[in-house]
Design an enzyme around this catalytic site. Structure first.
Site: not given
Length: 240
Positions: A8, A129
């Site tokens: 990330d 998500d």
């Protein structure tokens, strides 16, 4: 089953968040490309890269960092975060990205989703998500009223073959994935890559037994709870 290390990117660095909270960031590495090379050397066949700045700002931000990762590795690279137009999508494939992950665009821009499927086929992945079984978008900052399985059914009809499913409440917690939600997602009939909360080889074995195609691991690798090389060897010995 693919075991996929996560990188990330925030402010050009490799970080981890907890439950998608940007205030919880922990910087693990200043150079994400070096991190990617290390995961490749450990035996990873694919690496999951998210432009967190891009997800939050609504456009690709860390282009140069992503290019360096792609140029540093020979394994497949999948990229998500801030891919909201054709230019960004085409650019990523042009620099050698293997798969792109559409999140917010899967809800708000059906034309972009159709464009990606028609031009790049199964290289298009949708990231769902979920928070309390409702889809969250824009770097998890905005929660919709759309059920995760409902979105999965819709994008399957469009031609999406693979979904990355993340339970936000599990992400970065090291408390194990949401197995019940994953069972529901598998019923949709597409390939599911699990993400969020995976913290042990036992989690990986259970996911494989469920029929999950891949597992994305983040914090468990960076904190040393899972040794990637050792985990891959053990899973290979057991035929996973």
């Amino acid at each position: 089953m693919l075991v996929i290390p996560a990188i990330d990117i925030l402010d050009g660095k490799c970080v981890r968040l907890t439950k998608g909270n940007f205030d919880s960031k922990e910087v693990y590495y200043d150079n994400p490309a070096d991190m990617a090379k290390m995961w490749q050397e450990c035996g990873a066949k694919r690496i999951h890269v998210v432009d967190l700045d891009g997800a939050r700002q609504g456009h690709l931000v860390n282009r140069k960092v992503i290019e360096k990762i792609v140029n540093s590795c020979s394994v497949d690279i999948e990229v998500g975060g801030g891919i909201r137009n054709k230019e960004a999508l085409d650019y990523l494939f042009s620099i050698g990205v293997s798969y792109i992950i559409l999140g917010s665009a899967a809800i708000y821009d059906k034309d972009l989703l159709l464009y990606s499927v028609s031009h790049y086929g199964e290289k298009t992945i949708v990231g769902i998500d979920s928070k309390k079984r409702e889809v969250a978008v824009s770097g998890w900052l905005e929660r919709t009223k759309i059920k995760d399985t409902e979105l999965a059914e819709k994008i399957k009809e469009i031609g999406i073959k693979t979904i990355i499913f993340t339970d936000i409440s599990k992400d970065g917690t090291l408390h194990g994935p949401n197995f019940e939600a994953l069972k529901d997602m598998l019923k949709v009939g597409v390939e599911i890559i699990a993400s969020g909360g995976i913290s042990s080889i036992e989690d990986l074995k259970r996911l494989k037994d469920m029929g999950v195609t891949g597992a994305i691991i983040g914090k468990a690798l960076y904190t040393g709870m899972i040794d990637l090389k050792a985990a891959l060897l053990e899973l290979e010995r057991e035929g996973i």
